[in-house]
Structures are given as structure tokens and as C-alpha cells.
Design a protein around this motif. Structure first.
Motif, mmCIF file in Angstrom:
data_model
loop_
_atom_site.group_PDB
_atom_site.id
_atom_site.type_symbol
_atom_site.label_atom_id
_atom_site.label_comp_id
_atom_site.label_asym_id
_atom_site.label_seq_id
_atom_site.Cartn_x
_atom_site.Cartn_y
_atom_site.Cartn_z
ATOM 1 N N ARG A 70 -18.836 0.336 20.783
ATOM 2 C CA ARG A 70 -17.519 -0.296 20.753
ATOM 3 C C ARG A 70 -17.467 -1.317 21.881
ATOM 4 N N PHE A 71 -17.106 -2.532 21.562
ATOM 5 C CA PHE A 71 -17.071 -3.601 22.552
ATOM 6 C C PHE A 71 -15.640 -4.091 22.693
ATOM 7 N N LEU A 72 -15.047 -3.852 23.856
ATOM 8 C CA LEU A 72 -13.682 -4.305 24.098
ATOM 9 C C LEU A 72 -13.683 -5.755 24.566
ATOM 10 N N SER A 73 -12.619 -6.446 24.252
ATOM 11 C CA SER A 73 -12.424 -7.798 24.779
ATOM 12 C C SER A 73 -11.807 -7.679 26.172
ATOM 13 N N ASN A 74 -11.756 -8.794 26.894
ATOM 14 C CA ASN A 74 -11.108 -8.795 28.213
ATOM 15 C C ASN A 74 -9.658 -8.335 28.101
ATOM 16 N N GLU A 75 -8.994 -8.782 27.057
ATOM 17 C CA GLU A 75 -7.585 -8.412 26.873
ATOM 18 C C GLU A 75 -7.436 -6.926 26.607
ATOM 19 N N GLU A 76 -8.354 -6.343 25.854
ATOM 20 C CA GLU A 76 -8.278 -4.906 25.564
ATOM 21 C C GLU A 76 -8.569 -4.067 26.795
ATOM 22 N N VAL A 77 -9.485 -4.531 27.635
ATOM 23 C CA VAL A 77 -9.742 -3.823 28.895
ATOM 24 C C VAL A 77 -8.475 -3.822 29.750
ATOM 25 N N ALA A 78 -7.804 -4.959 29.821
ATOM 26 C CA ALA A 78 -6.565 -5.061 30.600
ATOM 27 C C ALA A 78 -5.491 -4.141 30.030
#
Length: 383
Positions: A163-171
Motif C-alpha cells: 500500500r503506497f500512501l500519498s503525501n496528503e494521505e500521510v498527513a
């Protein structure tokens, strides 16, 4: 090898020979052909050098498993636990009272199929590996002439879902966590540390001047509740770059703490455990952020993805993640480098086109040549 087959008064056929040590060996058969076949087999084994003392092969799997396990004293505690579990749950209940010499290849094939019907491919493969290693040691110890586990089909492994999160999802995920676990999650997502490595960090491992965090230790949670602190997974300590946007947060967080203090601890103090962190903090935050399913290890996947998207090559990603080799990184994250291959192809095309001129351009880009006679017909005043 001296040997002979003779008929006994009771009608049985006795085959006997002297082994490599000079000791006489004998067996009795109802048919002469069986006695001769057995004697020939013993002679062939002695000639090949793989003859084994039948008495040594009568040791049971239960007895031999303890000898084999004693050779694994160098293993990490978690790995040893897995071996012991495979013995206790699968190997010994089926084979414990069976002599090493009585195990057949066909029996092992059926046994592995039974395990696979109830457990995952990875668990099945691990159990077969345990059995195979025990038999391999018996061969080396001169108790068996061959390892009957060789060639037993291993179930194909299925890779864990990445699963690869985007920068926005990490935030978004970090916003759902209390301090300092929001900082922990962002650190994991941008450095690729394993959870156990993050749990093993000390304040002194963070060099804010250089923007590096040094992975010296890893904490492993054992099945029976204990904790084990050891070198990282590949036994190689490494320095991982810290993104600049994290430096100020980390500086404020570690201010006033001694160098030997844990960087992250449990909410009530003590070593941070993956199981507790997931149950009380991570999993609820994932649900609130609408990112399920997600595990802490997926933050490591995310770090690899964000690094590649930022232009990192495979060697840089390997060093960041602490993989043993670049080939391992490619094996695990090969899909992330597809775009890099496209870029390589585009650069090769541009260079070739410039060097080869018209020959290097596609046919659509080249104006078709007009025959001389045709140009004359269409020229002003032409016929």
C-alpha cells in the motif's frame, strides 16, 4: 564387499555382509531374490560411500529434533520461536515417534498437502523447511543416505499486499494521532524504517545537524510477550536521511532528553510495542482517516514509493531501506521503477534521434520523398 546368501533350516534366506568397519550385518528374507537384491543394494551403498549404519537411522524424530534445535543457538529469539512452534504444532505430533529411516518422500508430500489445506503458504513452507533441515543434518551426521524432503513441492508464496500512501494521505493519518505518535508515523513514512528499528532508536541516534538518523538497534516482540533488542535485520547498521521538514519537529521533541533515552516510548513509559501501538493508536487512526486496510509496514512501502517518485534510484532506495542487496529492492518494489524505465527509453530515443538524423526518426516524422518526374509535372509550366 564380502557377502553371501544362504538358505537356513527354517526355509528363510539369510543375506549377510561386512560393512566398512568390518562388522557383520545380516537380514532374513522369505525369498532368495529379495535377499540378493538387498545385498546388492548394500554393496552399492558401500561402493558409493553413502552407506549408513541402520542402527543410527533408528533414532526417532522426537529425539533428533532436540539435537537439531541445539545447533540453532545462534538464531534470533523470534526465529527460534518460529522453529519451536513448527516442531510443537506440526512436526512432532505427526512424526515424533517415527524413526528417521521410516520417513518416505511420499509421506512428506501428503503431510505438506494436509498442512497447506489449513495454513498459509508461508507457514507451510516454513514447516517443510524445518523438517528438511533436520533430515539434512541427519544425512551429514551419517544417519541417512539421502534427504527424502528434497523435491517435496513447496507452495507458491503470495506477496503481502503493498500500500503506497500519498503525501496528503500521510498527513491525514498523522492528524488522527496524538503526539508523539504523529511524529513517529511521519518519520516511518519518509525514512522507511521498520517499526522495530524505530522502537529501538535512542535520542543520540538522531543527528539533526547532518539530518541523519542512525539505525543501531531493532526491538522484536516475542510471541510469549518478551522483547528482544538486537542489531537490525541484516546485521548492518545504517544512516538514513531525515527530510528537512522533520528536523525542527524532532529538535523540539528531543530537547532536554538524554542521549541514551528511547526516542519513542509506550504511552505510559517503557518500550514501544507494535501490538499495543496498533491496537490503541494506529488502527483506530487508520479507520478515522478512512485509509483501511493499512499496517505500519505499509509506511515502509510508502517511503519507497515517495523516494522513487522524487527521483531516487534503486541503490539509494536499497540503502535507505536497509535491504541486503539492490536486487532484493527490485524484487520487492519492481513496479515502482517502471516509470524510471520509461524515462530511460525516452532519453535513449532522444539521443539516438539526434545522432542518427533522419534514420533515427519515425517514418511519420519524415516527409516522403517526391520523385523527380512528379516534381516536374507539378512545377509551374510543367506538362
Amino acid at each position: 564387499m564380502a557377502g553371501n546368501v544362504k538358505k537356513r533350516p527354517d526355509g528363510m534366506w539369510r543375506a549377510r555382509y561386512r560393512d566398512a568397519t568390518g562388522k557383520e550385518r545380516a537380514r532374513h528374507f522369505a525369498r532368495k531374490t529379495d535377499a540378493e537384491r538387498w545385498l546388492a543394494a548394500q554393496a552399492s551403498s558401500i561402493a558409493r560411500g553413502d552407506w549408513v549404519d541402520p542402527a543410527k537411522a533408528r533414532v526417532t524424530v522426537q529425539e533428533w529434533s532436540q539435537v537439531w534445535l541445539a545447533t540453532k543457538a545462534h538464531l534470533r529469539p523470534r526465529t527460534r520461536e518460529k522453529y519451536e512452534s513448527a516442531l510443537r504444532v506440526w512436526v512432532l505430533p505427526r512424526w515424533g515417534r517415527v524413526a528417521l529411516a521410516d520417513i518416505t518422500h511420499a509421506d512428506l508430500v501428503r503431510w505438506v498437502a494436509d498442512i497447506q489445506a489449513n495454513r498459509s503458504p508461508a507457514h507451510t513452507r516454513h514447516t517443510l523447511i524445518v523438517m528438511s533441515q533436520m533430515l539434512k543434518l541427519a544425512v551429514r551426521d551419517g544417519r541417512l543416505s539421502r534427504n527424502v524432503a528434497d523435491g517435496v513441492p513447496k507452495p507458491r508464496l503470495t506477496r503481502p499486499v503493498q500500500r503506497f500512501l500519498s503525501n496528503e494521505e500521510v498527513a491525514r493519518l498523522a492528524a488522527e494521532l496524538p503526539e508523539p505518535y504523529d511524529l513517529l508515523v511521519v518519520l516511518l513514512a519518509f525514512t522507511g524504517l521498520r517499526f522495530g528499528e524505530a522502537a529501538g532508536l535512542q535520542v543520540g541516534d538522531v543527528d539533526l545537524g547532518r539530518g541523519r538518523v542512525t539505525v543501531n538497534w531493532s526491538v522484536t516482540e516475542l510471541a510469549r510477550g518478551g522483547l528482544h533488542r538486537d542489531a537490525p535485520k541484516t546485521y548492518r547498521r545504517r544512516a538514513v536521511p531525515i527530510p528537512a521538514f522533520l528536523v525542527d519537529r524532532l529538535r523540539a521533541y528531543v530537547a532536554g532528553k538524554p542521549a541514551d533515552a528511547p526516542l519513542f516510548t509506550a504511552s505510559k513509559g517503557g518500550t514501544l510495542r507494535n501490538s499495543n501501538f496498533r491496537h490503541y493508536f494506529f488502527d483506530p487512526a487508520v479507520q478515522r482517516a478512512g485509509l483501511a486496510p493499512l499496517t505500519p509496514h505499509n509506511l515502509r512501502d510508502t517511503a519507497a514509493s515517495l523516494a522513487v517518485a522524487s527521483g531516487a534510484n534503486v541503490k539509494a532506495v536499497q540503502r535507505m531501506l536497509g535491504h541486503a542487496s539492490a536486487s532484493m529492492t527490485l524484487d520487492v518494489y519492481s513496479g515502482l521503477f517502471d516509470a524510471e524505465l520509461d524515462d530511460v527509453a525516452e532519453r535513449m530515443t532522444a539521443a539516438a534521434t539526434e545522432a542518427l538524423g533522419a534514420w533515427g526518426r519515425s517514418s511519420e516524422d519524415i516527409e516522403p520523398a517526391v520523385p523527380e518526374a512528379s516534381r516536374k509535372r507539378h512545377a509551374p509550366g510543367g506538362t
